[in-house]
Design an enzyme around this catalytic site. Structure first.
Site, PDB file in Angstrom:
ATOM      1  CE  LYS A 108      -4.182  -2.096   1.788  1.00  0.00           C
ATOM      2  NZ  LYS A 108      -3.764  -3.498   1.990  1.00  0.00           N
TER       3      LYS A 108
HETATM    4  C1  PLP Z   1      -4.487  -4.533   1.447  1.00  0.00           C
HETATM    5  C2  PLP Z   1      -3.761  -5.809   1.287  1.00  0.00           C
HETATM    6  C3  PLP Z   1      -4.226  -6.817   0.447  1.00  0.00           C
HETATM    7  C4  PLP Z   1      -5.518  -6.697  -0.315  1.00  0.00           C
HETATM    8  O1  PLP Z   1      -5.428  -5.755  -1.329  1.00  0.00           O
HETATM    9  P1  PLP Z   1      -6.772  -5.194  -2.006  1.00  0.00           P
HETATM   10  O2  PLP Z   1      -6.303  -4.133  -2.923  1.00  0.00           O
HETATM   11  O3  PLP Z   1      -7.592  -4.660  -0.878  1.00  0.00           O
HETATM   12  O4  PLP Z   1      -7.436  -6.324  -2.684  1.00  0.00           O
HETATM   13  C5  PLP Z   1      -3.458  -7.957   0.304  1.00  0.00           C
HETATM   14  N1  PLP Z   1      -2.316  -8.124   0.984  1.00  0.00           N
HETATM   15  C6  PLP Z   1      -1.843  -7.174   1.821  1.00  0.00           C
HETATM   16  C7  PLP Z   1      -0.577  -7.440   2.563  1.00  0.00           C
HETATM   17  C8  PLP Z   1      -2.541  -5.985   2.000  1.00  0.00           C
HETATM   18  O5  PLP Z   1      -2.057  -5.049   2.814  1.00  0.00           O
END
Ligand code: PLP
Length: 488
Positions: A108
């Site tokens: 993220k």
């Molecule tokens: C947020 C997250 C996800 C999921 O991603 P999305 O875009 O919400 O589908 C998967 N793995 C990790 C480690 C995350 O932080």
């Protein structure tokens, strides 16, 4: 490029700045670009991450100047990341796209280092003059990544809500130790969906919005409902492809498959957008943990949020309502906004809806889904480590397990979404260690001795940092918490 809502295509389209500033459309829909611009670099081999990011951002942020785009890119992907930003590693024939080398060790960061910079320019373009209040609900990783992205950014405040028992030890420590004069972190007596629903309700609260605006504030969102979160994620799929070409894994133009561990569907949606822009992709694979609302929607066409909620070792995917699936369905419905409004209205009112056969056929050729159980995740982490010496975090392990099950001809790019050091307990347990009674730093050291992977700077020594945030609220108290923080 203009943006429209998934729930009302007749409303005036808005600029990129407006879509980013608002986060969510006034009708409750999500902003989507009016079309998908083509992007194919002339040569794959000599492009660096920043150049690619500039090229792709410019296609979507058409009301930003080149200088503004460059400053966003340089600020976001400069010293905060290693030079490759998102390096690809070959593990047992799979190309693992490591997206976790940013300031908080989760994918993220790639979006949340860019979003605050987009927002600062967007606010200036719109002449808003108001202070932006970022409200975020987090299942663990968004919260810290958003806090790091927004802390001390002029003209912004950020308030993060997290489920009190729904995040890992490292995730919680990361959040409650955040510095910055404009940040607040609040734990909620509920799960992630409660936090997300609470935040959505605050966005939709007209009376609150009026009082905020009188006090010089306006809400914006750092969750992946904000288009400014999705845009940066398109870049790394292109960049992963470029690395596969550069490394001789594929010839330019050949198709690949992309597997993504998914929760809110933002990451996979970005891969779909890349495909629409011309990235050669034969198939997208959506991987869920046992909270498998997406798998059921994709394989059986039934989207149903009224189901048991499980806490798993991949907490960032523990969700029952997957916001960005709406943007995908909007495309599969051939941009029929009325249909979207009806279905997502039914989702919030009665808990679910069935996707019509036509839409399911529309994705059957290029999208597949599967889920992995907790036993399978543990087994996969242990097995891949034993076989290849590569340590997967539990989210990425979900992706790996599902990818193994679907096979197919073209090479796989797997999105590795977090560092295993964010989930030391799950990782060590999978390697056969008993972690009871160990401190977080003890776990980190053991994991580092066993795996040879250095402890990321983002997580080293985290237990010793001063704890700065201890606010707590019930689900019903979220509004009062915001009012208290903003003194309105
Ligand atoms: C947020 C997250 C996800 C999921 O991603 P999305 O875009 O919400 O589908 C998967 N793995 C990790 C480690 C995350 O932080």
């Amino acid at each position: 490029m203009q943006y429209m809502s998934t729930r009302d295509v007749n409303a005036w389209p808005v600029s990129a700045s407006c879509a980013i500033r608002r986060g969510i459309a006034v009708d409750g829909g999500l902003y989507v670009p009016q079309d998908f611009p083509a992007y194919l670099p002339k040569s794959w081999s000599d492009l660096d991450y920043q150049t690619m990011a500039r090229g792709i951002f410019a296609l979507y942020l058409t009301d930003f100047t080149d200088a503004e785009i460059s400053s966003c890119v340089e600020g976001a992907y400069g010293s905060n990341f290693p030079p490759l930003v998102a390096p690809c590693v070959t593990v047992g024939g799979v190309e693992v796209l490591e997206l976790f080398h940013g300031p908080t060790a989760a994918f993220k960061d790639i979006a949340l280092q860019a979003l605050p910079r987009f927002l600062t320019h967007a606010l200036a373009h719109e002449g808003a003059g108001a202070e932006a209040v970022i409200l975020a609900a987090t299942s663990g990783d968004t919260g810290k990544a958003a806090l790091e992205g927004f802390k001390d950014v002029p003209g912004t405040r950020i308030i993060v809500f997290y489920p009190e028992d729904g995040v890992s030890t490292a995730q919680k420590l990361q959040m409650i130790t955040t510095t910055g004069s404009n940040v607040s972190v609040v734990s909620v007596a509920g799960n992630f969906d409660d936090c997300q629903a609470g935040v959505k309700a605050l966005f939709g609260d007209d009376a609150l919005r009026e009082r905020m605006s009188a006090a010089g504030f306006e809400f914006s969102s750092a969750n992946s409902i904000n288009f400014g979160r999705l845009l940066p994620q398109i870049v790394y799929y292109y960049y992963g492809y470029a690395q596969m070409v550069g490394r001789g894994r594929i010839k330019p133009g050949l198709e690949i498959q992309i597997a993504v561990p998914s929760g809110n569907f933002g990451n996979l949606l970005a891969a779909y957008y890349a495909k629409r822009m011309g990235l050669p992709v034969s198939r997208l694979v959506c991987a869920s943990n046992i909270n498998d609302v997406l798998t059921e929607a994709i394989t059986a066409g039934s989207y149903n949020r009224l189901r048991d909620f499980y806490k798993t070792t991949s907490p960032s995917m523990d969700i029952l309502v997957s916001s960005n699936f709406e943007r995908f369905l909007f495309e599969m419905y051939e941009r029929d906004a009325l249909r979207c409004a009806t279905d997502f209205g039914a989702l919030s009112r009665s808990g679910g809806f069935t996707v019509p056969t036509g839409a399911r056929q529309a994705w059957s050729g290029f999208l597949t889904a599967g889920s992995a159980s907790e036993d399978e995740v543990r087994d996969t982490i242990g097995r891949i480590f034993e076989r290849y010496g590569y340590l997967l975090d539990p989210h990425t392990a979900v992706g790996w397990k599902v990818l193994e099950g679907v096979g197919g001809g073209e090479p796989f790019l797997l999105a590795a979404t977090a560092s295993p050091y964010k989930f030391t307990e799950a990782a060590l347990t999978a390697l056969g260690r008993d972690v009871d009674g160990m401190t977080e730093s003890g776990r980190q050291e053991l994991l580092s001795r066993m795996s040879g992977v250095p402890i990321p700077a983002a997580l080293a020594g985290i237990e010793e940092l001063p704890k700065r945030h201890d606010m707590h609220t019930s689900i019903d108290g979220m509004r009062a918490a915001v009012e208290g923080i903003l003194s309105i």
